[in-house]
Design a protein around this motif. Sequence first.
Motif, PDB file in Angstrom:
ATOM      1  N   PRO A 177       0.826  -1.205   0.000  1.00 49.09           N
ATOM      2  CA  PRO A 177       0.000   0.000   0.000  1.00 49.09           C
ATOM      3  C   PRO A 177       0.860   1.254   0.000  1.00 49.09           C
ATOM      4  CG  PRO A 177      -0.766  -1.593   1.637  1.00 49.09           C
ATOM      5  CD  PRO A 177       0.540  -2.105   1.124  1.00 49.09           C
ATOM      6  N   GLY A 178       0.496   2.251  -0.785  1.00 46.67           N
ATOM      7  CA  GLY A 178       1.299   3.470  -0.877  1.00 46.67           C
ATOM      8  C   GLY A 178       0.522   4.605  -1.510  1.00 46.67           C
ATOM      9  N   THR A 179       1.208   5.748  -1.696  1.00 46.17           N
ATOM     10  CA  THR A 179       0.618   6.950  -2.281  1.00 46.17           C
ATOM     11  C   THR A 179       1.062   7.056  -3.735  1.00 46.17           C
ATOM     12  OG1 THR A 179       0.787   7.977  -0.099  1.00 46.17           O
ATOM     13  CG2 THR A 179       0.369   9.435  -1.989  1.00 46.17           C
ATOM     14  N   PRO A 180       0.122   7.156  -4.704  1.00 41.46           N
ATOM     15  CA  PRO A 180       0.494   7.057  -6.127  1.00 41.46           C
ATOM     16  C   PRO A 180       1.589   8.021  -6.567  1.00 41.46           C
ATOM     17  CG  PRO A 180      -1.877   6.875  -5.881  1.00 41.46           C
ATOM     18  CD  PRO A 180      -1.334   7.202  -4.512  1.00 41.46           C
ATOM     19  N   HIS A 181       1.477   9.337  -6.223  1.00 40.41           N
ATOM     20  CA  HIS A 181       2.450  10.279  -6.756  1.00 40.41           C
ATOM     21  C   HIS A 181       3.813  10.184  -6.072  1.00 40.41           C
ATOM     22  CE1 HIS A 181       1.047  12.700  -3.292  1.00 40.41           C
ATOM     23  NE2 HIS A 181       2.228  13.281  -3.357  1.00 40.41           N
ATOM     24  N   MET A 182       3.929   9.269  -5.065  1.00 39.34           N
ATOM     25  CA  MET A 182       5.204   9.068  -4.380  1.00 39.34           C
ATOM     26  C   MET A 182       5.814   7.708  -4.716  1.00 39.34           C
ATOM     27  SD  MET A 182       4.347  10.780  -0.684  1.00 39.34           S
ATOM     28  CE  MET A 182       6.067  10.996  -0.267  1.00 39.34           C
ATOM     29  N   LEU A 183       5.237   6.995  -5.686  1.00 34.93           N
ATOM     30  CA  LEU A 183       5.788   5.691  -6.061  1.00 34.93           C
ATOM     31  C   LEU A 183       7.164   5.862  -6.706  1.00 34.93           C
ATOM     32  CD1 LEU A 183       2.717   3.857  -7.641  1.00 34.93           C
ATOM     33  CD2 LEU A 183       3.802   3.376  -5.447  1.00 34.93           C
ATOM     34  N   PRO A 184       8.149   5.061  -6.330  1.00 31.71           N
ATOM     35  CA  PRO A 184       9.446   5.086  -7.015  1.00 31.71           C
ATOM     36  C   PRO A 184       9.305   4.588  -8.458  1.00 31.71           C
ATOM     37  CG  PRO A 184       9.628   4.045  -4.856  1.00 31.71           C
ATOM     38  CD  PRO A 184       8.168   4.194  -5.137  1.00 31.71           C
ATOM     39  N   PRO A 185      10.171   5.018  -9.363  1.00 33.78           N
ATOM     40  CA  PRO A 185      10.075   4.596 -10.770  1.00 33.78           C
ATOM     41  C   PRO A 185      10.109   3.081 -10.953  1.00 33.78           C
ATOM     42  CG  PRO A 185      11.587   6.437 -10.553  1.00 33.78           C
ATOM     43  CD  PRO A 185      11.234   6.022  -9.161  1.00 33.78           C
ATOM     44  N   GLU A 186      10.870   2.363 -10.126  1.00 29.09           N
ATOM     45  CA  GLU A 186      10.941   0.912 -10.289  1.00 29.09           C
ATOM     46  C   GLU A 186       9.592   0.243  -9.982  1.00 29.09           C
ATOM     47  OE1 GLU A 186      13.158   1.939  -6.371  1.00 29.09           O
ATOM     48  OE2 GLU A 186      12.853   2.783  -8.369  1.00 29.09           O
ATOM     49  N   CYS A 187       8.795   0.865  -9.094  1.00 26.66           N
ATOM     50  CA  CYS A 187       7.454   0.348  -8.835  1.00 26.66           C
ATOM     51  C   CYS A 187       6.563   0.550 -10.053  1.00 26.66           C
ATOM     52  CB  CYS A 187       6.838   1.046  -7.621  1.00 26.66           C
ATOM     53  SG  CYS A 187       7.639   0.655  -6.059  1.00 26.66           S
ATOM     54  N   VAL A 188       6.707   1.707 -10.709  1.00 24.38           N
ATOM     55  CA  VAL A 188       5.918   1.982 -11.914  1.00 24.38           C
ATOM     56  C   VAL A 188       6.273   0.980 -13.012  1.00 24.38           C
ATOM     57  CG1 VAL A 188       5.406   3.696 -13.686  1.00 24.38           C
ATOM     58  CG2 VAL A 188       5.750   4.416 -11.316  1.00 24.38           C
ATOM     59  N   ALA A 189       7.574   0.680 -13.165  1.00 21.62           N
ATOM     60  CA  ALA A 189       7.998  -0.316 -14.162  1.00 21.62           C
ATOM     61  C   ALA A 189       7.394  -1.679 -13.853  1.00 21.62           C
ATOM     62  CB  ALA A 189       9.524  -0.399 -14.192  1.00 21.62           C
ATOM     63  N   PHE A 190       7.315  -2.038 -12.574  1.00 22.75           N
ATOM     64  CA  PHE A 190       6.715  -3.310 -12.168  1.00 22.75           C
ATOM     65  C   PHE A 190       5.228  -3.342 -12.540  1.00 22.75           C
ATOM     66  CE2 PHE A 190       4.306  -5.602  -8.876  1.00 22.75           C
ATOM     67  CZ  PHE A 190       4.833  -6.872  -9.035  1.00 22.75           C
ATOM     68  N   ILE A 191       4.522  -2.222 -12.331  1.00 22.56           N
ATOM     69  CA  ILE A 191       3.107  -2.150 -12.692  1.00 22.56           C
ATOM     70  C   ILE A 191       2.944  -2.314 -14.200  1.00 22.56           C
ATOM     71  CG2 ILE A 191       1.091  -0.629 -12.752  1.00 22.56           C
ATOM     72  CD1 ILE A 191       2.080   0.614 -10.140  1.00 22.56           C
ATOM     73  N   ARG A 192       3.811  -1.618 -14.965  1.00 26.70           N
ATOM     74  CA  ARG A 192       3.707  -1.659 -16.429  1.00 26.70           C
ATOM     75  C   ARG A 192       3.982  -3.063 -16.967  1.00 26.70           C
ATOM     76  NH1 ARG A 192       7.804  -1.080 -19.455  1.00 26.70           N
ATOM     77  NH2 ARG A 192       8.986   0.116 -17.904  1.00 26.70           N
TER      78      ARG A 192
END
Length: 594
Positions: A177-192
């Motif tokens: 669980p976290g805050t969307p605009h504070m996600l690290p880039p590596e988390c975004v890559a994992f989502i993608r």
Amino acid sequence: MVGPWKIVESLGTGNFGHAFKVEREGIFFTMKMAVRPAPELPKDTPEEALEERQVDGRMCHEGAILLANTSHPGLPHLREVGRWPHPVWGYLYIITDYVLGEPFQDWREHAQPTVAQFVDVFIEVVRVVEGLHAKGISIRDFKSEHVIVPEDHKPVVVDLGSAWLPGGSILTVGLAPGTPHMLPPECVAFIREGSWKQGARFDPGKAGDLYQLGIFLYEALTECWPFDPRLTKDELLVAIENVVPRPPHRINPEVPESLSRIAMKLLEKQPEDRYESAESLLKALWDANKERATTAWKVSLRLPPQGPAPVTQDEVEERRLLQQESERRAQEAQKEKEEELSREQALEEFSATIQELGAKAQAAEALEAEARAAAEKAARRKKRWRRIVLGAGSLLLLLTFWVAWQVWRTPVLPSPAASEKGSSLVSTISNSRPVRATAAWLCVTFSVGCTAAQVRPLPEDCPAEAVRSMEEMNLLNQGAYSVVIDINQPGKQQQEGIYWPGPIVSRVVKYSWTGPLPEGTLLYGQLWTEGLTKEGQEAVLGRYTEALLPDGRRVPVCFVLGDLTGLTIKNPGSKPREARLPREWSVLAVRRWP
């Protein structure tokens, strides 16, 4: 009243719980209470499902972390954990010391700290994070709202509900669980990449905490976020992963460049480009803190009345270079990742080749052993036939002498009837009972006859013991499972395997959609590959009667390969006694063999 605790005022509400200021015997404390009571779940509910379905799972984590760090400076002291009004099914709550202070942003607004004063507070926050990291704890959802600044300017970090504690249970599938605009880039890559859909989990760990410390520093220096939370979800994720934000000293001219550089390093896209640890970050802050005697460190960080400074041509060129450098490092990281993946694939292929050679060697040894056995069997049969021929020759010789003797001693009489009707010798011999008995004896003794074809087993109810064990493990009515059909055949999921009739050992592969059988469970069964059809095409029948669990238990089961028919259509290219099927296929638990 919640037990002996008197609620004085509300301190705030989140998605998972409420915070209250409470009083007991004249002393104030903070109470956090889950938004819903514990659900009534069966005792055999898996731990993962239990945590995911309980809203107080985060609070359990926070209580465990505070209890494990009771004497840690910068964290609230845990006083009590309980449930109310029922000790089992009530609302979970935790009691900590009440921290008399303000959330960081309120403190910044009211106190108007100088650069030096702010850095003193930030250093204390980083020390709290460093202490948690030293014990293997990752915060994972760190933000300025979770930092309380008391009058002595010794900050306290609260709300550790998303933190990861070594040995703790898992809260969620995918990302913590976290805050969307504070996600690290590596988390975004994992989502993608989408691997979370198959049940994969991602933990940003210490590098993710350092990134969020960078957001905290950026926000304190500029009164802005690196990436605007008002962007749409897609725009926000693209920006986090690709866009380099404006350096803080460009937005707020009062910010020293040394602090601006620290913030930008914390916000690097690649985790390895950030500080190695919180300890390294403290060293960088210490080096920058040597400037605190200068005038630039004695001014407030408040933005000018006109707001952020306008973008200059120098900044445009600087950001272009920063963006190019960021993209270059991202490309290098991607290239390294692909090379690492290529090395892993090469290693897998090499391992598969070794296993294949080993399998071929084993097969050659098996063929050699089979040939030796066949040769020995042939030698025994030849020896047996030699004895039979010698015995039969002796009997034939004796019979010849006996017939000759009978012919010699019996007078020859004419037989008109015989000459008219013909001889009945052939008919008599061919229909005699001794001849038929002899023929039957030859068939039994020398295996005269045709080899029987492989016969499909008949439908029948599964053994009661197997049904009982599957019900106890909740294996029935759970949909399909996934297995590697033959654990002795190397290869990848997309490849084919070649299967022969006879015993088979399969291994369970766990996905988010499969039932409760754990990863690595072995299923023992039998394959029938000949004389079977499904939808007009040649098929294979598979049954499994025993499961070996990872903990060493063996239990009787009833599983079929494929769907409820138990039949799987062969892939093109199959040959007699060599069925081609996918390497990985589905199995079902059944109460009755189809």
